[in-house]
Write an enzyme that holds these catalytic residues in place. Sequence first.
Site, PDB file in Angstrom:
ATOM      1  N   CYS A 242      73.407 100.401  78.216  1.00 41.09           N
ATOM      2  CA  CYS A 242      73.783 101.718  78.859  1.00 41.09           C
ATOM      3  C   CYS A 242      73.147 103.060  78.145  1.00 41.09           C
ATOM      4  CB  CYS A 242      75.760 102.637  79.841  1.00 41.09           C
ATOM      5  SG  CYS A 242      75.226 103.204  80.950  1.00 41.09           S
ATOM      6  N   HIS A 324      76.682  97.987  82.494  1.00 36.87           N
ATOM      7  CA  HIS A 324      77.126  97.615  81.976  1.00 36.87           C
ATOM      8  C   HIS A 324      77.470  95.646  82.435  1.00 36.87           C
ATOM      9  CE1 HIS A 324      78.572 100.788  80.595  1.00 36.87           C
ATOM     10  NE2 HIS A 324      78.149 101.958  81.682  1.00 36.87           N
ATOM     11  N   GLU A 326      79.405  93.646  80.562  1.00 36.23           N
ATOM     12  CA  GLU A 326      80.866  93.434  80.265  1.00 36.23           C
ATOM     13  C   GLU A 326      81.556  94.037  81.942  1.00 36.23           C
ATOM     14  OE1 GLU A 326      79.582  96.029  78.805  1.00 36.23           O
ATOM     15  OE2 GLU A 326      80.721  97.711  79.730  1.00 36.23           O
TER      16      GLU A 326
HETATM   17  N1  LIG Z   1      78.041 104.981  80.520  1.00 34.72           N
HETATM   18  C1  LIG Z   1      76.578 105.146  79.015  1.00 34.72           C
HETATM   19  O1  LIG Z   1      76.561 104.881  78.862  1.00 34.72           O
HETATM   20  C2  LIG Z   1      76.678 106.413  80.031  1.00 34.72           C
HETATM   21  C3  LIG Z   1      74.883 106.822  79.334  1.00 34.72           C
HETATM   22  C4  LIG Z   1      74.696 108.242  79.314  1.00 34.72           C
HETATM   23  N2  LIG Z   1      76.155 108.952  78.837  1.00 34.72           N
HETATM   24  C5  LIG Z   1      74.177 108.573  80.402  1.00 34.72           C
HETATM   25  O2  LIG Z   1      75.106 109.906  81.587  1.00 34.72           O
HETATM   26  O3  LIG Z   1      73.245 108.395  81.057  1.00 34.72           O
END
Ligand SMILES: NC(=O)CC[C@H](N)C(=O)O
Length: 355
Positions: A242, A324, A326
């Site tokens: 992410c 994600h 996970e």
């Molecule tokens: N879940 C995350 O790592 C979000 C990544 C980043 N903060 C976004 O909003 O795109």
Amino acid sequence: MSDAYLALEDGRVVEARGRVPGRTRGELVFTTAYTGYEESLTDPSYEEQVLTFSYPLIGNYGVREERFESDRIHPRAAIAREFTEDIVEWLDEEGIPAIDHLDTRDLVTSIREEGAMKCGLAVGPDATPEAAKEELDACKGMSEHTDIGAQVSVDEPVVYEGGSTATVALIDCGAKGSIIDSLLERDATVHVLPYDATPEDVAAVDPDLLFISNGPGDPENFEAAEALVDAYVGDLPVAGICLGQQVVANALGGSTEKMAFGHRGVNQPVRDLDSGRVVMTTQNHGYTVGEPGDQLNVTQVNVNDGTAEGLENEELNVITRQYHPEANPGPHDSLDFFDDVLDLVSTDTTVATSD
Ligand SMILES: NC(=O)CC[C@H](N)C(=O)O
């Protein structure tokens, strides 16, 4: 008379039922996840946001600590069509303002049409529309939270002794607990390092792998993590999830941009370009990789909008995911990402580190 007011950047003030009193502000976003409210509320990537659940009933299977992704609730406030008593109790204990009995379908439609927007909330017997508007006026944009990493990261390194599959330097930009668990389950030892760790801090744990975690806000505000990727790429395998993918892209000549309303939910379809296989994924992000740059190949894309979901460089041993793998909450379709990441360690041709 209402006891809760939500002031929106588009000028509207929405009335609601107050469940947990308080005044607050943040970026208004929504998740379409129909389960997993404990995981979502404790996901550090929701820091400085106000989370709206599009699913109408939230809290219906109670609240259990085993499902938490971190040690506290991260959104500044929570919104649903209906919260159960269980969840209101938890939100209250943590001092997180909460409202329900409003038309969340309309709210979600507005966010989809107008984009994620700032909002202000005033909840409680003394709440007024003016107080909600004052909160809105004081609300900063996500990119303006330049030191958001400090709000969610460990202050000092923490080591989780696992097995000897790999020694991982996990840069904690707001890491979900499940990422650490996924590595430990595969017998790795995980050194969780602060978001602003230096190359020397990383060298001190003698890792086989540099892993940049998920995290809140604008990836451009994570310059220290970017510098680590820059310092170690080619010498160590590099992985990211992410925000981690976004940081890796920014470090390797790519760029990131803000999306209109982002991806938040547990049924985002992702296509692997090589195999053609589509997996269902968990997502929570408002930024995305625009240009991957010359060093990274886009290997997976979002089926709905074509945005980059996976980046790789086989020679440099770099592998990242925007979603994600996970899970927690969400489908387990992509758990094998962690096997692929740890495989990079065994195929790594650099001189092995001694223990
Ligand atoms: N879940 C995350 O790592 C979000 C990544 C980043 N903060 C976004 O909003 O795109």
